[in-house]
Design a protein around this motif. Structure first.
Motif, PDB file in Angstrom:
ATOM      1  N   GLN A  34       0.827  -1.208   0.000  1.00 13.56           N
ATOM      2  CA  GLN A  34       0.000   0.000   0.000  1.00 13.56           C
ATOM      3  C   GLN A  34       0.860   1.257   0.000  1.00 13.56           C
ATOM      4  OE1 GLN A  34      -3.081   0.051   2.998  1.00 13.56           O
ATOM      5  NE2 GLN A  34      -3.499  -2.130   2.750  1.00 13.56           N
ATOM      6  N   ASN A  35       1.981   1.216   0.719  1.00 20.05           N
ATOM      7  CA  ASN A  35       2.858   2.391   0.827  1.00 20.05           C
ATOM      8  C   ASN A  35       3.820   2.532  -0.344  1.00 20.05           C
ATOM      9  OD1 ASN A  35       1.675   3.056   3.270  1.00 20.05           O
ATOM     10  ND2 ASN A  35       3.222   1.975   4.491  1.00 20.05           N
ATOM     11  N   ALA A  36       3.752   1.624  -1.314  1.00 16.05           N
ATOM     12  CA  ALA A  36       4.675   1.668  -2.452  1.00 16.05           C
ATOM     13  C   ALA A  36       4.133   2.489  -3.609  1.00 16.05           C
ATOM     14  CB  ALA A  36       4.977   0.245  -2.925  1.00 16.05           C
ATOM     15  N   GLY A  37       2.974   3.127  -3.417  1.00 16.57           N
ATOM     16  CA  GLY A  37       2.381   3.939  -4.467  1.00 16.57           C
ATOM     17  C   GLY A  37       2.942   5.347  -4.484  1.00 16.57           C
ATOM     18  N   PRO A  38       2.263   6.263  -5.176  1.00 22.20           N
ATOM     19  CA  PRO A  38       2.715   7.659  -5.254  1.00 22.20           C
ATOM     20  C   PRO A  38       2.960   8.244  -3.864  1.00 22.20           C
ATOM     21  CG  PRO A  38       0.931   7.285  -6.793  1.00 22.20           C
ATOM     22  CD  PRO A  38       1.045   6.039  -5.973  1.00 22.20           C
ATOM     23  N   THR A  39       4.069   8.969  -3.742  1.00 23.96           N
ATOM     24  CA  THR A  39       4.421   9.565  -2.446  1.00 23.96           C
ATOM     25  C   THR A  39       3.582  10.794  -2.154  1.00 23.96           C
ATOM     26  OG1 THR A  39       6.205  10.713  -3.612  1.00 23.96           O
ATOM     27  CG2 THR A  39       6.779   8.695  -2.419  1.00 23.96           C
ATOM     28  N   PHE A  40       3.062  11.447  -3.205  1.00 24.55           N
ATOM     29  CA  PHE A  40       2.189  12.601  -2.980  1.00 24.55           C
ATOM     30  C   PHE A  40       0.812  12.136  -2.550  1.00 24.55           C
ATOM     31  CE2 PHE A  40      -1.269  15.276  -4.520  1.00 24.55           C
ATOM     32  CZ  PHE A  40      -0.980  16.473  -3.868  1.00 24.55           C
TER      33      PHE A  40
END
Length: 527
Positions: A519-525
């Motif tokens: 889940q945390n590997a997506g866009p950082t924004f």
């Protein structure tokens, strides 16, 4: 009377043309005026108002076999067994009254250990020629002992009555796993035949044989290194996998077993819009006798195909046997992949042309399956439209996306495959402002990835998506590698990047039971 008895009766139709050779099928297409012969030697047929798939008309029979397995929803619409059986009887009664029927017996799955014997019964000769090109053709000995485990019944001129038959329109593509039947009617678009069998394999391989089916192309290098190319229609799977320096395994549908990769099909179904010998010589030269051109405009006098003319549809296609390409591997089997490429055609113009993915990012982007639907691949799509298609093939996945993603993650771990995200879409601005990424640049980036030239180069983190962007790549200007540098207005780029990042986050909310690291590997924004 049971379904298999009815199928047997169709096979015994007084004028059933069973496994005709290609030349005879071509003769039947021409004599029945279903198509014309072009200057290339290929047959050209048109499909009327349906020039793409009809996803809203696709159903799976909900019964004791499927009720707890299939992920029901807009993609996998349920239809009850009684409705299916009633419609099946009407379609087969209709076909039994036709002057001729055409039958193809063959296989889906290039590995003999895992292949599915199939039968395709069609109202049109050209649809049978299409099946002959797209599926795996049996040897004479195999044909003698062929016993189909799944049958496609195609009746394009039969139209459903939605109020009576439980369909959404006159068109229907219905799969019954219990009865092992695909029933197609109300559409002449041949792609429904191909994709229905892919959907069948996407159900059977994971549930029955613990094999991962994949919507991807694949090729193999001289050293035996295998590459996979995932992506939706129009993102470049066929084009990029047809590499003169690598042997083609297949262009669209594969499976990953404990032994390696095998092609599900026996042919290719390539988009031909703007096709030229200079840019795509292997595809261009594969369109010869035996091949089928679908909805391609042809000059009436010269019979030359005009691949630039999209007056019938953007979704012009060529179906040809894989052995129409010289540089192939036969049988269509290879080892475990070294490199995996996710292809996307980003209409926002903000994703890097190539980026390296961690395993967690690979799982995130595989589940997201972001691209832009391109004009003509589905009814109603007239210009690129941002979309998310789980596993780069959501329309063909009967099971929950997490099932396929889990299997892919395990394969990446087990075989230490390197994964890249490649944007073949827009650069210098969004669709309508920027331009499509040059194919030559994309080829150079993919070649560098396959040859390991990007494994140790310096990278920079993308500020919105957290992707690792290589700072140099042979054959590609460094400014092209960073999408923001290609835009005249940096603030406009930031705005579009934030917009797309938000779409990623909103789409990912639909997935359940996904680990936090993915889940945390997506866009950082995050807005």
């Amino acid at each position: 009377m049971n379904i298999q008895t009815i199928v047997s009766q169709l096979n015994q139709h007084k004028n059933n043309q069973d496994n005709l050779p290609i030349a005879s099928l071509v003769e039947r297409v021409l004599s029945r005026e279903e198509g014309i012969l072009t200057s290339t030697g290929a047959v050209r047929a048109t499909t009327g108002k349906y020039t793409g798939r009809s996803p809203k008309d696709k159903f799976i029979v909900q019964d004791e076999e499927t009720k707890d397995q299939v992920e029901w929803g807009e993609v996998n619409q349920p239809i009850n067994e009684d409705k299916f059986l009633n419609l099946f009887n009407k379609v087969t009664d209709y076909l039994s009254e036709q002057d001729e029927l055409f039958t193809f017996n063959g296989f889906a799955g290039g590995d003999e250990k895992y292949r599915l014997p199939i039968q395709v019964i069609t109202q049109f000769a050209w649809h049978n020629l299409f099946a002959n090109q797209l599926f795996i053709r049996p040897t004479e000995d195999e044909l003698k002992n062929h016993k189909p485990e799944f049958t496609v019944v195609s009746a394009p001129h039969f139209k459903a009555d939605p109020e009576v038959d439980g369909t959404n329109s006159e068109t229907f593509i219905i799969v019954s796993f219990k009865h092992k039947i695909v029933l197609i009617g109300g559409t002449e678009y041949a792609g429904e035949i191909k994709k229905s069998i892919f959907s069948v394999m996407n159900y059977l391989l994971p549930t029955k044989q613990d094999i991962l089916p994949m919507h991807c192309s694949a090729n193999v290098g001289s050293e035996g290194d295998v590459a996979l190319f995932f992506g939706l229609s129009g993102t470049g799977k066929t084009t990029l996998s047809a590499d003169p320096n690598r042997r083609l395994i297949g262009d669209d549908e594969h499976a990953w077993s404990q032994n390696g990769i095998f092609n599900i099909e026996g042919g290719c179904y390539a988009k031909t819009v703007n096709l030229s010998e200079e840019k795509e010589p292997q595809i261009y030269n594969a369109i010869r006798f035996g091949a089928v051109l679908e909805n391609v405009v042809v000059n009436e006098d010269s019979r030359l195909p005009d691949y630039d003319d999209t007056s019938l549809t953007e979704n012009t296609r060529a179906a040809y046997a894989i052995d129409h390409i010289d540089n192939i591997i036969q049988p269509s089997i290879a080892g475990h992949p070294n490199t995996i490429v996710f292809l996307t055609a980003d209409a926002f113009g903000v994703l890097p042309p190539i980026s390296k993915l961690t395993k967690e990012q690979a799982m995130y982007h595989f589940l997201s399956g972001y691209t832009s639907k391109l004009a003509g691949t589905e009814r109603g799509i007239t210009e690129p439209e941002a979309t998310f298609s789980a596993c780069f093939g959501s329309p063909f996945l009967p099971l929950p996306a997490a099932t396929y993603a889990k299997m892919l993650g395990e394969k990446i771990d087990e075989h230490d495959a390197q994964v890249f995200l490649v944007n073949t879409g827009w650069t210098g601005g969004p669709y309508g402002v920027g331009s499509r990424m040059k194919l030559g640049y994309t080829r150079s980036m993919v070649q560098a990835a396959l040859e390991g030239e990007l494994n140790n180069v310096d990278t920079v983190k993308d500020e919105f998506f957290g992707l690792s962007i290589p700072q140099q790549c042979p054959g590609v200007p460094s400014d092209v590698l960073n999408p923001k540098k290609t835009w005249e207005d940096p603030e406009a780029y930031d705005s579009k990047a934030k917009e797309l990042a938000s779409k990623f986050h909103n789409n990912f909310k639909k997935f359940n039971h996904i680990t936090t690291d993915i889940q945390n590997a997506g866009p950082t924004f995050k807005a």
